[in-house]
Every structure is written in C-alpha cells, then in structure tokens.
Design an enzyme around this catalytic site. Sequence first.
Site, mmCIF file in Angstrom:
data_model
loop_
_atom_site.group_PDB
_atom_site.id
_atom_site.type_symbol
_atom_site.label_atom_id
_atom_site.label_comp_id
_atom_site.label_asym_id
_atom_site.label_seq_id
_atom_site.Cartn_x
_atom_site.Cartn_y
_atom_site.Cartn_z
ATOM 1 N N ASP A 402 35.036 27.181 39.123
ATOM 2 C CA ASP A 402 35.675 28.585 38.896
ATOM 3 C C ASP A 402 36.364 29.365 39.797
ATOM 4 O O ASP A 402 35.745 29.218 41.070
ATOM 5 C CB ASP A 402 34.184 29.404 38.676
ATOM 6 N N HIS A 403 37.426 29.478 39.532
ATOM 7 C CA HIS A 403 38.789 29.948 40.785
ATOM 8 C C HIS A 403 38.179 31.288 41.274
ATOM 9 O O HIS A 403 38.711 31.711 42.073
ATOM 10 C CB HIS A 403 39.913 30.008 40.172
ATOM 11 N N ARG A 404 37.264 31.948 40.753
ATOM 12 C CA ARG A 404 36.809 33.287 41.009
ATOM 13 C C ARG A 404 36.082 33.078 42.084
ATOM 14 O O ARG A 404 36.055 34.175 43.164
ATOM 15 C CB ARG A 404 36.099 34.178 39.975
#
Length: 430
Positions: A402-404
């Site tokens: 999850d790049h967040r």
Amino acid sequence: MIEITMPRLSDTMEEGAIAIWHKQPGDRVEVGDLLVEIETDKATMEYEAYEAGTLSEHLVAEGKLVSIGEPIALLDDGKPSVMPGATPAAAADAPAATPAAEAAPAVPPTDGNADGNAAGRGERLFASPLVRKLARENHLDLSQVRGTGPGGRIIRSDTDALLAQATAPGADSAVPNATVVAPSAAAAAPSPDTLDKRASEAIPLSNMRRIIARRLGESARTIPHFFVTAAADAENLVQLRTELNAQLVQAGRPKVSINDLLIRASALALREHPEVNASYIDDASVEMLVHHRVNIGVAVASGNGLVVPVIEDADQKTVSQLGTEAKQLVSLANAKKLTAGQMSGGTFTISNLGMFGVEQFTAIINPPEGAILAVGGTACEAVVVGDEIVARHRMRYTLSADHRIIDGAVAAQFLQTLTRLIENPWTIIA
C-alpha cells in the site's frame, strides 16, 4: 414476539446468507440451541439462540443474503405483542372491537401501495418483513389478506393463495392499464449479430464468492498498490527441508513444508521492518497503525472459496508449530468450520501458488493490512556460481504494498531481508 436479526459475526461482515436453518417453525427453542448457520464474508458460522420460545416464522429462506440487522426470524416468547404506535391500553382494548367493525369488508387501498399501507383509510396493515418484500415484488394487495400472526400480523403462510393467484399463468399484468403489444415475427427472430456465439451458461455465484468479489474489487480500486519482485537461491532451503523432514519422520513428528519455512522467514523479516507490518486508517486520519504483533494470514483456496485464516504471533513460533497450526487451519477452512477469531487480527498475508507450477504473480492486498506476499514455485534453473554453470533451485516472490504507508525503498529492504533469510535458512530455524 422477538425479532431475530442478522448478527455481526466478524469485524468485516456487512451482510450474511442463511446457510442452514436448524430450527423450523413450531420448534421449541432454548437458550444456547443451535438456531442457524450463517455464511459470512469469511466462513460459515453457527449462531445460537439467546432467548427461549417457539420459532414462529422464517423471514429469510436458506441461500438468501441480507444485511446486518435485518430480521431473519420471529421467536414467540409467550409475551403479548404490542403493535407499533399503539398504547398498552389500546392493545388491551383491541380484542373488544365490535363485530361489525371486524366483519367489515376490506377496502382496497386507494394509493395502490403493495406494502400494506392503507393511507386512504388512515389504517396500517401489519405484516412481516418477508411478506412486505413479497408484496412489493409481486404487487400483492395485502388489504385482501387476514393476518393469522400475533396481533393480526400477516405472515408468509397467509399470502399463499394470493401469491399463487398473482403468479398463475395468464394472470393480469401487475402494471395497471398496461398495454401488451404482440411482438412481430421479425422482432421475435433475433438477428445473427445479436446471437450469443459463446454458448454461455449462467451459473449462480455463491454468497461467499459474491462477497469475495466485492471486497477484492474495493481493495483494487481504493488502495494504490505497487509491486516489488525478488528472486532467491533456494538450494540451501530445499536441502534443509529435506534433512529436517528426515529427522522429523524418525522422531514420529509431522513434516514441514517450504511454505512453513516461508511463514517463519516472513515473520522474522517483518520483525526487522515493522513499517511493513502496518495498516492505513483512512484519509481523515493523521496517523497510521504499526502493529507490534506479527499475525500472518495464510491464503487458502478451499472448496468453498478463498479464505485467510490467521496464525497469531508467527515470529514467536517454531517452524514445526507453524506447520501444525497451518494444517489445522486449512482443514477447518475446507470443512467450513473456521471461526471469526481464527480469521481476524491479521497484519500481513502470504499467498503461495508455487504448488501449481506458477513462477510468479501479484496478489491483491487484504484490507486493512498494508502488504501481501505472493510466492511462486521453487524450480531448478541454470545459474552461474563462480566460473561454472550449475543447476540450483530458485524462487521468486512479489510484495504488493500500500503506497499510502509503504515506500518503494521500504518494500525493497524488506525483500532484501527475506532473501537473506531464504538463502541462509539456518537462521530461520535458529
């Protein structure tokens, strides 16, 4: 009369389907009796009765999917029922209604509503949720039905005659004053361009498959996935497993698999990189969750659909313990006996398709986790070792993150640690 509603049986459950009713209308129900089996987004779970009485009616049939909180059955506890909006005095006086009023012919509702609201007379017909649903779908006039349920409530069996009439061949159209136009012969014959050339067959989706489809679709749409792939020399890992299993067999203990070793290796890597063992909360939050326990979910393709049972504190357990627990969870998954507790609390998931000959693939993150590891098969390949070309076992794996909350460098460092553990497998069991 007690209204039994669809319970919340897991932290991610939004709706459930009735799998099996274990009590039928008319059956006596005691506290603790198995009432119904409910299929959730994770497994089929048993639901026990919390009240005693006689089961009056099933409001939801087996196989039907309803939201949490929706009524699914009525339980008669022997207490008098009070109609909504009626005072106790009015309820007590209800049986003393004049015979003339009781024998008055029913007047069809002037507004044509099929849910039993007689707005034109200022009266309300009381019906179970299932009856109201059938009335809406089949355009039934409930003012023609005399309720035999508690307090004059209209129950399912009261509508059988009216429903049979409405669904009988040649019955009038449910739409008032509708004009039926006979199709012409040209319109009735489909053109070659509209024919289905695929020889398709419509096969119903199971409730679990529908829920899986919805949740994975939400994950793919809402989570910004990125993927990092690495490969490891797994020769030493394969040799260690062979030697370890030989000793375990001599000791009368169960063997371990490559996946068991990978679960342990991943748990140790997560302990070194806690930022991968994390969850995104929501867009309104100014924080993220970093988990101090390493609970690894193992994706299982059971005969009943994809489920992810969780091995808690995987970094604190030996490979043999992990293997035994994983086998137990897989057996429970195939038997549809996993509990909500066994499928919740995961912080990271491993999905292994290596046993199917898959070299590598990418997996969709299992919310609310922040990453998932997709493991391919272990196969012999020609590799250069020193100045020689030799055959050695190689393995590939891809981290979906999850790049967040996880950056590319963090994901790469996690895979570096995992690769080091796989290529030096003694550190996994040390």
